[in-house]
Design an enzyme around this catalytic site. Structure first.
Site, PDB file in Angstrom:
ATOM      1  N   CYS A  48      56.513  67.491   5.171  1.00 31.96           N
ATOM      2  CA  CYS A  48      55.860  68.105   6.336  1.00 31.96           C
ATOM      3  C   CYS A  48      54.838  69.154   5.905  1.00 31.96           C
ATOM      4  CB  CYS A  48      56.937  68.724   7.229  1.00 31.96           C
ATOM      5  SG  CYS A  48      56.315  69.781   8.547  1.00 31.96           S
ATOM      6  N   CYS A  51      55.229  72.604   7.507  1.00 33.57           N
ATOM      7  CA  CYS A  51      56.427  73.247   6.941  1.00 33.57           C
ATOM      8  C   CYS A  51      56.084  73.917   5.613  1.00 33.57           C
ATOM      9  CB  CYS A  51      57.541  72.226   6.711  1.00 33.57           C
ATOM     10  SG  CYS A  51      58.111  71.389   8.203  1.00 33.57           S
TER      11      CYS A  51
END
Length: 146
Positions: A48, A51
């Site tokens: 991600c 993230c």
């Protein structure tokens, strides 16, 4: 000479405050729920992009609140049962827990200011500090300065 530099680096590392804690099991996660300190959880995954972008911010804020709140990182691919238990459908997702109660959450990339406010609000709540308490302190200071 290289050994001395390494030991200096290690001693510096030991003097720094703790950052976020990577939780690798549901049992490890549950140990933090009995604590009086609030728990801020970052649900993330290695693939991600947002993230990864938020990780340094989460770690900086975690160091700021060391001793006041627990900051946990949960890799949704390693501990999918936790993500399922909290209904995580999108990452990154931040949740703030007071005991077992979710008191705040944020989905998506979160900036340092927002994360700091979320954590401070949880710390205040855990210490019984309300807006009324804060206002009383301000008024008391104003009265004392008159």
């Amino acid at each position: 000479m290289k050994r001395k530099q390494t030991s200096k680096r290690n001693s510096k590392k030991n003097d720094q405050t703790h950052g976020a804690i990577h939780v690798r099991s549901q049992a490890a996660f549950e140990r933090f729920l009995d604590d009086e300190q609030p728990v801020v959880v970052d649900f993330w995954a290695p693939w991600c992009g947002p993230c990864k972008a938020m990780a340094p911010t989460f770690d900086r804020v975690a160091k700021t609140f060391d001793g006041k709140a627990h900051f946990l990182k949960v890799n949704t691919e390693q501990v999918p049962e936790l993500a399922g238990a909290f209904g995580i459908r999108s990452i990154p997702t931040l949740i703030v827990l007071q005991g077992t109660e979710v008191v705040n959450s944020q989905v998506g990339l979160t900036d340092e200011g927002t994360l700091t406010r979320m954590a401070q609000k949880a710390v205040d709540r855990s210490q019984g500090i309300t807006w009324a308490t804060k206002l009383k302190r301000v008024f008391a200071r104003d009265q004392a300065s008159l």
